[in-house]
Every structure is written in structure tokens, then in C-alpha cells.
Design an enzyme around this catalytic site. Structure first.
Site, PDB file in Angstrom:
ATOM      1  N   ASP A 239     -33.719 -30.599  22.413  1.00 20.53           N
ATOM      2  CA  ASP A 239     -32.323 -30.192  22.598  1.00 20.53           C
ATOM      3  C   ASP A 239     -31.752 -30.603  23.954  1.00 20.53           C
ATOM      4  OD1 ASP A 239     -31.981 -29.186  20.098  1.00 20.53           O
ATOM      5  OD2 ASP A 239     -32.280 -27.082  20.632  1.00 20.53           O
TER       6      ASP A 239
ATOM      7  N   ARG B 256     -25.968 -15.844  23.440  1.00 22.70           N
ATOM      8  CA  ARG B 256     -26.901 -16.552  24.304  1.00 22.70           C
ATOM      9  C   ARG B 256     -26.823 -16.119  25.777  1.00 22.70           C
ATOM     10  NH1 ARG B 256     -28.796 -21.264  22.097  1.00 22.70           N
ATOM     11  NH2 ARG B 256     -29.049 -21.011  19.858  1.00 22.70           N
TER      12      ARG B 256
ATOM     13  N   HIS C 273     -22.219 -20.177  20.795  1.00 25.57           N
ATOM     14  CA  HIS C 273     -21.802 -20.553  22.154  1.00 25.57           C
ATOM     15  C   HIS C 273     -20.274 -20.598  22.189  1.00 25.57           C
ATOM     16  CE1 HIS C 273     -25.674 -22.897  23.459  1.00 25.57           C
ATOM     17  NE2 HIS C 273     -25.616 -21.739  24.097  1.00 25.57           N
TER      18      HIS C 273
ATOM     19  N   CYS D 195     -20.990 -30.243  22.939  1.00 24.54           N
ATOM     20  CA  CYS D 195     -22.367 -29.861  23.269  1.00 24.54           C
ATOM     21  C   CYS D 195     -23.154 -31.039  23.844  1.00 24.54           C
ATOM     22  CB  CYS D 195     -23.100 -29.365  22.023  1.00 24.54           C
ATOM     23  SG  CYS D 195     -22.499 -27.803  21.396  1.00 24.54           S
TER      24      CYS D 195
ATOM     25  N   ASN E 255       1.096  25.429   0.032  1.00 23.54           N
ATOM     26  CA  ASN E 255       1.920  26.098  -0.973  1.00 23.54           C
ATOM     27  C   ASN E 255       1.270  25.989  -2.360  1.00 23.54           C
ATOM     28  OD1 ASN E 255       4.641  27.285  -1.308  1.00 23.54           O
ATOM     29  ND2 ASN E 255       5.030  25.510  -2.623  1.00 23.54           N
ATOM     30  N   ALA E 256       0.687  24.813  -2.650  1.00 27.20           N
ATOM     31  CA  ALA E 256       0.286  24.499  -4.023  1.00 27.20           C
ATOM     32  C   ALA E 256      -0.861  25.354  -4.547  1.00 27.20           C
ATOM     33  CB  ALA E 256      -0.076  23.025  -4.123  1.00 27.20           C
TER      34      ALA E 256
ATOM     35  N   ASP F 130       7.390  22.739  -3.347  1.00 23.85           N
ATOM     36  CA  ASP F 130       8.496  23.311  -4.116  1.00 23.85           C
ATOM     37  C   ASP F 130       8.690  24.735  -3.628  1.00 23.85           C
ATOM     38  OD1 ASP F 130       8.933  21.123  -5.875  1.00 23.85           O
ATOM     39  OD2 ASP F 130       7.094  21.673  -6.948  1.00 23.85           O
TER      40      ASP F 130
ATOM     41  N   MET G  98      -7.503  17.018   1.074  1.00 19.16           N
ATOM     42  CA  MET G  98      -7.678  16.106   2.198  1.00 19.16           C
ATOM     43  C   MET G  98      -6.841  16.590   3.380  1.00 19.16           C
ATOM     44  SD  MET G  98      -7.296  12.064   2.101  1.00 19.16           S
ATOM     45  CE  MET G  98      -5.644  12.057   1.463  1.00 19.16           C
TER      46      MET G  98
HETATM   47  N1  LIG Z   1       4.395  21.960  -6.008  1.00 20.19           N
HETATM   48  C1  LIG Z   1       4.022  22.036  -4.764  1.00 20.19           C
HETATM   49  O1  LIG Z   1       4.531  22.799  -3.953  1.00 20.19           O
HETATM   50  C2  LIG Z   1       2.911  21.141  -4.302  1.00 20.19           C
HETATM   51  C3  LIG Z   1       2.171  20.384  -5.215  1.00 20.19           C
HETATM   52  C4  LIG Z   1       1.123  19.611  -4.770  1.00 20.19           C
HETATM   53  C5  LIG Z   1       0.829  19.588  -3.414  1.00 20.19           C
HETATM   54  N2  LIG Z   1       1.562  20.303  -2.556  1.00 20.19           N
HETATM   55  C6  LIG Z   1       1.212  20.374  -1.111  1.00 20.19           C
HETATM   56  O2  LIG Z   1       0.951  19.085  -0.657  1.00 20.19           O
HETATM   57  C7  LIG Z   1      -0.088  19.137   0.328  1.00 20.19           C
HETATM   58  C8  LIG Z   1      -1.235  18.212  -0.050  1.00 20.19           C
HETATM   59  O3  LIG Z   1      -1.786  18.613  -1.281  1.00 20.19           O
HETATM   60  P1  LIG Z   1      -3.311  18.553  -1.632  1.00 20.19           P
HETATM   61  O4  LIG Z   1      -4.120  19.271  -0.627  1.00 20.19           O
HETATM   62  O5  LIG Z   1      -3.465  18.891  -3.049  1.00 20.19           O
HETATM   63  O6  LIG Z   1      -3.512  16.981  -1.596  1.00 20.19           O
HETATM   64  P2  LIG Z   1      -4.501  16.043  -0.783  1.00 20.19           P
HETATM   65  O7  LIG Z   1      -4.158  14.665  -1.268  1.00 20.19           O
HETATM   66  O8  LIG Z   1      -4.468  16.318   0.655  1.00 20.19           O
HETATM   67  O9  LIG Z   1      -5.938  16.446  -1.339  1.00 20.19           O
HETATM   68  C9  LIG Z   1      -6.320  16.431  -2.657  1.00 20.19           C
HETATM   69  C10 LIG Z   1      -7.808  16.078  -2.650  1.00 20.19           C
HETATM   70  O10 LIG Z   1      -8.402  16.460  -3.864  1.00 20.19           O
HETATM   71  C11 LIG Z   1      -9.353  15.487  -4.251  1.00 20.19           C
HETATM   72  N3  LIG Z   1      -9.622  15.639  -5.664  1.00 20.19           N
HETATM   73  C12 LIG Z   1      -8.865  15.235  -6.735  1.00 20.19           C
HETATM   74  N4  LIG Z   1      -9.478  15.599  -7.879  1.00 20.19           N
HETATM   75  C13 LIG Z   1     -10.620  16.245  -7.535  1.00 20.19           C
HETATM   76  C14 LIG Z   1     -11.648  16.866  -8.284  1.00 20.19           C
HETATM   77  N5  LIG Z   1     -11.610  16.929  -9.608  1.00 20.19           N
HETATM   78  N6  LIG Z   1     -12.676  17.416  -7.621  1.00 20.19           N
HETATM   79  C15 LIG Z   1     -12.738  17.374  -6.277  1.00 20.19           C
HETATM   80  N7  LIG Z   1     -11.779  16.801  -5.525  1.00 20.19           N
HETATM   81  C16 LIG Z   1     -10.718  16.255  -6.153  1.00 20.19           C
HETATM   82  C17 LIG Z   1      -8.708  14.203  -3.856  1.00 20.19           C
HETATM   83  O11 LIG Z   1      -9.686  13.194  -3.691  1.00 20.19           O
HETATM   84  C18 LIG Z   1      -8.036  14.587  -2.515  1.00 20.19           C
HETATM   85  O12 LIG Z   1      -8.866  14.350  -1.412  1.00 20.19           O
HETATM   86  C19 LIG Z   1      -0.550  20.585   0.396  1.00 20.19           C
HETATM   87  O13 LIG Z   1       0.055  21.232   1.487  1.00 20.19           O
HETATM   88  C20 LIG Z   1      -0.077  21.155  -0.893  1.00 20.19           C
HETATM   89  O14 LIG Z   1       0.145  22.530  -0.795  1.00 20.19           O
HETATM   90  C21 LIG Z   1       2.604  21.103  -2.964  1.00 20.19           C
END
Ligand SMILES: NC(=O)c1ccc[n+]([C@@H]2O[C@H](COP(=O)([O-])OP(=O)(O)OC[C@H]3O[C@@H](n4cnc5c(N)ncnc54)[C@H](O)[C@@H]3O)[C@@H](O)[C@H]2O)c1
Length: 702
Positions: free
Chosen positions: A65, A139, A168, A264, A524-525, A603, A636
């Protein structure tokens, strides 16, 4: 010959591919044709001689080399820094090149024996003589760069190579006359690309694409407006011609088999020298001491990988291996980084890893005042989940309210200084905030081999967990839940509406009823769909018993929200006897606090949903005080929010169907996190089954 520019070359009398020290050599041992190599080399030699003077060094047998003279050393003016080859296969070339330089009147600088640096292969002068680009990563060692700056009195800009085909710097980077640059950006890490972009104006940067890069288009010899290389695409040729260069192609295929081409095969021995510019290098080095179960817990590997992955380099100066299984090891590691910014990033990640003691760092933490309320100084230290101490006036002060991703504020009190994790918005004028990484340490229990294997068993980051693994984790979680409940500890659950949609509501309700849950955090949900199910038997309009959508069911949850709003709160709706079962019912009846944090999707919202997010965050944080385990069930949004607020030491179990969510939450580097990739309804059903079987945590021990 038209200029006074000189090159050094070496005839290929002994050239062959005799060994493999780069990916190009693989499969090419003794595959190059000597005859063709000689012909190609002579053609290159003749071409260069038309534009410059070529000196020759005698080829030596056994050193195939040597033909690649770019790696003889780096010349600037009368000085040469002789190469220190990384591979023993090339180290024998060093004395021959040294002799040639000395005989030709150069001052030869010798690097320490064990500090690799491969000459002009890894160090290229800007053609205007403004600075030296120096490569490292394969190197040459980063630690060689300060020597170059000192001996050659030139500013050194360190670039990290990350693609081993371009091992290099001169294989992927070619400074041209008039400040132009020909280069292949993917061969460099992002920090290096940023540095290149800062120094070379966009109109001067000629980006080479992969097909040209693998033909060694960047491995070119540039003399004024002439660029000599192996091969180039018409497109790139036209691009270069447009800015005033003439490309001369000369085939060098036989040398490509060894991973080299035109550049080189040459060493430029007359480089532009700018007397008015002086040496400067931003490379920083620090000696760190690491302690703990370095080998069996894999800590040393993780630390060294982290240094390199972040663009630094290291040298292990001492390693004191603990002899017994329970004894700890200690290592002294010299870390080098191409800039202070990179060094800070590396040190803060090493602090996070927890094994680092900074021996020379018997200095206080650096503090800067808050000048605008709610805004930290630019360089503020970003906290981690690990218990942290800050050195103030020579004393280590424990940080309170530990959580990740916030500044640490120091306040003077009559008892002395206090340190506290504060949200940006909580910073007030007069707060002193820790900046930089000096005077900080984290306190972590050393991980042992046993803990590490337990962690590996628990992690589900590799994908969908097998059913048996889920069962094993459920057993483990059930055991812990029972232990915490029976000892009066605290478990917090974060849950999303999927818990209800998947039929897990009744199981979560049972956990609350039986005293396994001390607080519920969600949005909320979860509350809406839980109460919708309780009142109307549907979740989001789907009949939970028959699994079919009910006509008009999509309005059910809105009607439910309206009902709760009429009563004024969830508790009042339960007390009125409207809601008779479910998660929220059990929370109210068992005095389990719940915090519902609002979101843009909501909602209604329910009267209990906290739409002031700052208040919601504070209320979440209050509920997390003193928690021992957090069960994160398919949300999540809320789970990641909670993960960031929770200090190390708290056991976190994250259940989600999406492996990415689980990995994000469980991969906090801490032993206490478990990720379970599975359906949340199934998980909860297995969990209550398991708890029903556990009469007492002590029975399973018998
Ligand atoms: N009508 C309403 O007021 C309404 C409706 C939906 C969400 N939200 C709001 O929106 C925000 C985010 O909602 P989030 O927490 O549902 O959503 P997100 O996306 O943060 O989390 C949902 C999680 O669930 C997982 N998942 C889905 N199916 C599954 C299963 N069978 N088993 C295990 N994991 C599963 C997903 O991978 C995801 O990570 C919250 O504050 C919620 O209260 C409000």
C-alpha cells in the site's frame, strides 16, 4: 507542467491486495492485475506531470500500500506530520516515508506511538489555506487533531466519518480551488455536516450522490482548474464544469480494489500557507472516572458506545476490574469531543447513565440568573429522572421534586441553598438556574448482573410479546400490586378509553374496588366511555355485550356528557344513583381521586375535565407524589405525560398494542420500567384473574 505545485507518488512495483483492512478489499485479495495497475498508475502519473511536478519515493517490497502516498503524512510548508497507521499491515511504511521527508529537508513531527493518524488521507487543507479539515472515526483518532493545530499552526475542523466505505476523509471529501467543495454528505454525522455548511457557502458546495461517490469521484486531484479522477457521471461533470473546472478521467479500477483512487495515489507536498492565520482547535478532552458493575451490567459498553455515537472518541486509561461477583469495577476514561457543545452533550448523557464521577470536577455548579420570568438561561442543564445532586459552595445539595426535561433552580434560604426541578413556567426572577454540566452528579444504585437480566426479561421492546411472556409479566405485576396494597403503598393508573372499548372497564373497576389503585389519571374520554357503558351498555356506540354498533349509538356519549353536566359533576351523578357501576363509579365510592386532563379532542367536556392544562399538569404531579407503581394503560398522551413527571425508582408498567409507544415509555434506561405489547382488555382480564388466585403474597413463596 504549468505550476510550482508538487506531488509525491510511489510506483506500484509491489502493489497488490494482500490483506483486508477496508470493505473495498473484501473479496479482492490478489484479484488486481499488476499489469493493468502499472498501466493505470503511469497514465495518472503522466497526467499529473502535465500540471505539476511529481517526486517519487522508492517502493519497498512487502509494503503493497506504499503506492497510496496520501497516507505518508500531512505536509504544510516545511513541516510534515508523519502518519501513525492504525493497522499493523501498513505500519512498516512509516520509516520509509520518514526517511524520504528527512532527506528532502522537511521537519518531521512524530505523534505518540499509539495515536493513529493517517496523513493527508484524513486531513485536507482548504485550497485557500484558511483551515484544515481533519477526519476521524475510522483510521485517525480525534486526539491527533490538537497536535496538527499545534505543529502546523493551522485551524483544525474535525469531521466525523460514519460510513466505513468512506474510511478516509479523502474518499468522500475534496476541497477545490476558489473555495469549492466536492463531497458526499451521508459519509458524515450531522454535527460534521452542520460544520461544513457553516464554513462553505451553499453555492460553493457540490454534493456528490452515491453512484459517483462509490466510483471515488471525491478522491480527486485538484490543480488549479483541473480535477483528475477515476470516473464521473455526465451530470456531475457538467455541474463541476459550470463552476469553471475541467475534469480529466483516468481509470484507476485496479486501485479501487484496495479502496483508493487518484487522490490516495498522490501526496501534495506544496500546500497553500497563510502566514496571517494561526493554529486553533476546538477538540476538548476530559478524564472521567466510572464506577459500578461496569462489565456485568454492561455499563462500560453503553458508556463507550454513547461517547462514539455522539461524535466523541475515548481512550481507556485504567481499568480496575472488581474480582468478586458483588464487587464493583472502576475505569478511568479519557473522552475527547470535537467541540465544547458535543462534549457537554456526551457528559450529560454519561451523567444520565449514572456511572460517572467527575474527579477533576471538584468545582461548583455554574449558575445563571433568570432574567425573564418563565424563561431559563440558554445553556440550562436539562434534568433526568435520576436523583441528582448539585455542588453549591463546595457542598452537594440534593435536587427536590426530581423529574425529567426541566431546569434545576437554586434558591437561597436561611437554611442554605435548595435545589429544585422547576417547569420553565415556574421560574421566577431571582432564581439561579444550573447551566452547563459542571458540578452535577446523579445517584444510582449500581445495577447488578441479576437486575440486568431481570430487565432484559421484562423488556418487550423487540416487538409483539409472546402470550407466555405476557402471562409471566402479569404474574410479576400482580405480585407487586398485592405487595404494595398490603403494605399501604401507592399505585397510580393512567388509562385511555381503549380500556373501555376492549372490555377492560369491569376489570379496572374491580382493581379500584379492591384497593389496588390509589389515583386515576386520564382524559375526558375514559370517563365518558366508562359512564356511557354503565348507563347505556355501549362504548362509543358499540354494544359491549354483543359487539355490534347500536343504531344512533354514536350520540350516546354526547347524551351521557349532557347528563353529567346536568348533575354538575361525576360524583353528583353517581350520588344521584344515575351511574351504578364502572370505573368512575368505583372511584367515587372508594374515594379514589381522579384527574381528567383536557385535550383538543374532547367532546363536552365533562364538568370534571380540567381544561386548564397547567392546572392539570400540577394536579397530575401532586397525585404522583410518593407513588410506587404507575400502571399505564393504552393512552399514549397521558402515559408519556406521566412518564416525564415520574422520577427514577418508581416502577412503571406500560401496556399498549403499539410497540413504539411501549418502547418509548419503557426504554428510560431505568431498571424499573416494564413494557407489555398486548391488548389492554386481555391484560386487565389476566391481571384480575391472577390477583384472584393470589390469596396472600406469602402463599406463593411456600
Ligand atoms: N370524545 C372525546 O371526548 C374523546 C375521544 C377520544 C379521545 N379523547 C381525548 O383525546 C386524548 C387522547 O386520547 P387517547 O389517550 O385515547 O389516545 P392516544 O392516541 O394518546 O392513546 C391511545 C393508545 O391506545 C393504544 N391502543 C389502541 N388499541 C389498543 C388495544 N386494543 N390495546 C392496547 N392498546 C391499544 C394505541 O396504540 C395508543 O397508544 C385524551 O385526552 C382523551 O381523553 C377525547
Amino acid at each position: 507542467m504549468t505550476s510550482r505545485i508538487r506531488f509525491l507518488m510511489c510506483a506500484p512495483n509491489h502493489y497488490d491486495v494482500d490483506y483486508v483492512i477496508n470493505p473495498w478489499m473484501e473479496g479482492n485479495i490478489h484479484k488486481s492485475s499488476r499489469e493493468r495497475a502499472v498501466e493505470q498508475w503511469h497514465k495518472l502519473h503522466e497526467t499529473i506531470k502535465e500540471y505539476a511536478i511529481v517526486d517519487l519515493v522508492t517502493p519497498e517490497k512487502g509494503w503493497p500500500d506504499m503506492v497510496f502516498t496520501a497516507n505518508a503524512g500531512l505536509v504544510l510548508g516545511n513541516n510534515v506530520v508523519l502518519s501513525r497507521f492504525l493497522h499493523k499491515e501498513r505500519q512498516g511504511e512509516e520509516p520509509y516515508f520518514q526517511k524520504w521527508f528527512e532527506e528532502n529537508g522537511y521537519t518531521v513531527h512524530l505523534l505518540p506511538q499509539d495515536l493513529p493518524f493517517e496523513g493527508a488521507g484524513d486531513a485536507l487543507l482548504d485550497r485557500e489555506g484558511r483551515w484544515l479539515w481533519a477526519g476521524y472515526g475510522f483510521r485517525s483518532e480525534l486526539d491527533s487533531h490538537p497536535y496538527l493545530a499545534k505543529w502546523l499552526d493551522v485551524e483544525v475542523l474535525s469531521l466525523r466519518l460514519i460510513d466505513d466505505r468512506f474510511y478516509h476523509l479523502d474518499t468522500c471529501f475534496c476541497p477545490l480551488s476558489n473555495g469549492y467543495l466536492l463531497y458526499y454528505p451521508p459519509a458524515f454525522d450531522s454535527y460534521s455536516n452542520r460544520l461544513i455548511e457553516m464554513r462553505v457557502a451553499p453555492e460553493k458546495r457540490i454534493v456528490v450522490l452515491e453512484p459517483d461517490a462509490v466510483n471515488f469521484a471525491c478522491n480527486a486531484v485538484n490543480v488549479d482548474h483541473i480535477v483528475i479522477m477515476n470516473k464521473i457521471s455526465e451530470k456531475l461533470k457538467a455541474q463541476i464544469a459550470e463552476v469553471g473546472f475541467q475534469v480529466i478521467e483516468t481509470p484507476l479500477t485496479e486501485f479501487l480494489k484496495a479502496g483508493g483512487a487518484a487522490k490516495c495515489l498522490t501526496l501534495r507536498s506544496t500546500e497553500p500557507l497563510r502566514e496571517e492565520l494561526h493554529g486553533n482547535v476546538t477538540v476538548e478532552s476530559r478524564v472521567l472516572c466510572m464506577k459500578g458493575h461496569l462489565l456485568d451490567a454492561g455499563l462500560i459498553n453503553r458508556a463507550l458506545d454513547l461517547i462514539v455515537d455522539n461524535g466523541g472518541s475515548f481512550q481507556v486509561l485504567n481499568f480496575d476490574l472488581g474480582e468478586q461477583r458483588q464487587s464493583t469495577s472502576a475505569a478511568e476514561v479519557k473522552v475527547s469531543a470535537p467541540s465544547h457543545e458535543v462534549m457537554e452533550e456526551i457528559i450529560s448523557q454519561l451523567i444520565e447513565l449514572g456511572a460517572v464521577d467527575l474527579p477533576e470536577d471538584e468545582r461548583d455548579a455554574q449558575l445563571e440568573p433568570v432574567t425573564i420570568a418563565g424563561v431559563a438561561p440558554d445553556d440550562f442543564y436539562v434534568s433526568t429522572i435520576y436523583p441528582t445532586e448539585v455542588r453549591i459552595n463546595g457542598k452537594w445539595v440534593r435536587v427536590e421534586k426530581q423529574r425529567m426535561d426541566v431546569p434545576i433552580a437554586i434558591t437561597e434560604t436561611s437554611y442554605g441553598p435548595t435545589a429544585m426541578c422547576k417547569m420553565l413556567r415556574e421560574l421566577v426572577l431571582g432564581d439561579q438556574v444550573v447551566v452547563d454540566v459542571q458540578g452535577l452528579r446523579t445517584i444510582r444504585k449500581p445495577e447488578s448482573r441479576e437486575q440486568r437480566s431481570a430487565q432484559e426479561f421484562s423488556f418487550m421492546s423487540s416487538g409483539v410479546s409472546s402470550e407466555r411472556r405476557v402471562e409471566l409479566i402479569v404474574e410479576q405485576v400482580a405480585w407487586e400490586l398485592r405487595k404494595i396494597r398490603d403494605s399501604g403503598g401507592k399505585v397510580v393508573v393512567t388509562a385511555g378509553p381503549v380500556v373501555i372499548h376492549t372490555g377492560g372497564g369491569q376489570h379496572l373497576a374491580q382493581l379500584i374496588r379492591e384497593g389496588y389503585v390509589q389515583a386515576l389519571l386520564g382524559g375526558n374520554a375514559i370517563a365518558v366511555h366508562d359512564m356511557e357503558q354503565s348507563l347505556m351498555g355501549t362504548s362509543l356506540g358499540v354494544d359491549m355485550k354483543r359487539g355490534v354498533a347500536v343504531r344512533g349509538g354514536h350520540r350516546h356519549h354526547l347524551k351521557l356528557i349532557n347528563t353529567v353536566r346536568r348533575h354538575g359533576s361525576i360524583a353528583k351523578t353517581v350520588e344521584a344513583g344515575v351511574i351504578k357501576s364502572g370505573v368512575m363509579y368505583e372511584c367515587v365510592k372508594n374515594n379514589v381521586p381522579f384527574i381528567l386532563a383536557g385535550s383538543i379532542r374532547d367532546d363536552g367536556p365533562l364538568p370534571d375535565t380540567q381544561m386548564d392544562l397547567i392546572k392539570a399538569q400540577t394536579e397530575y404531579a401532586q397525585q404522583l407524589q410518593g407513588v410506587e407503581m404507575v400502571l399505564m394503560l393504552s393512552s399514549m398522551l397521558h402515559s408519556i405525560g406521566v412518564g416525564n413527571m415520574t422520577p427514577a425508582g418508581v416502577r412503571m408498567v406500560c401496556v399498549d398494542i403499539n410497540p413504539a409507544v411501549v418502547t418509548k415509555l419503557s426504554d428510560r434506561g431505568s431498571i424499573e420500567s416494564i413494557g407489555v405489547v398486548t391488548d389492554v382488555g386481555l391484560f386487565l382480564s389476566l391481571l384480575v384473574q391472577q390477583l384472584d388466585q393470589l390469596t396472600s403474597p406469602y402463599t406463593t413463596m411456600l
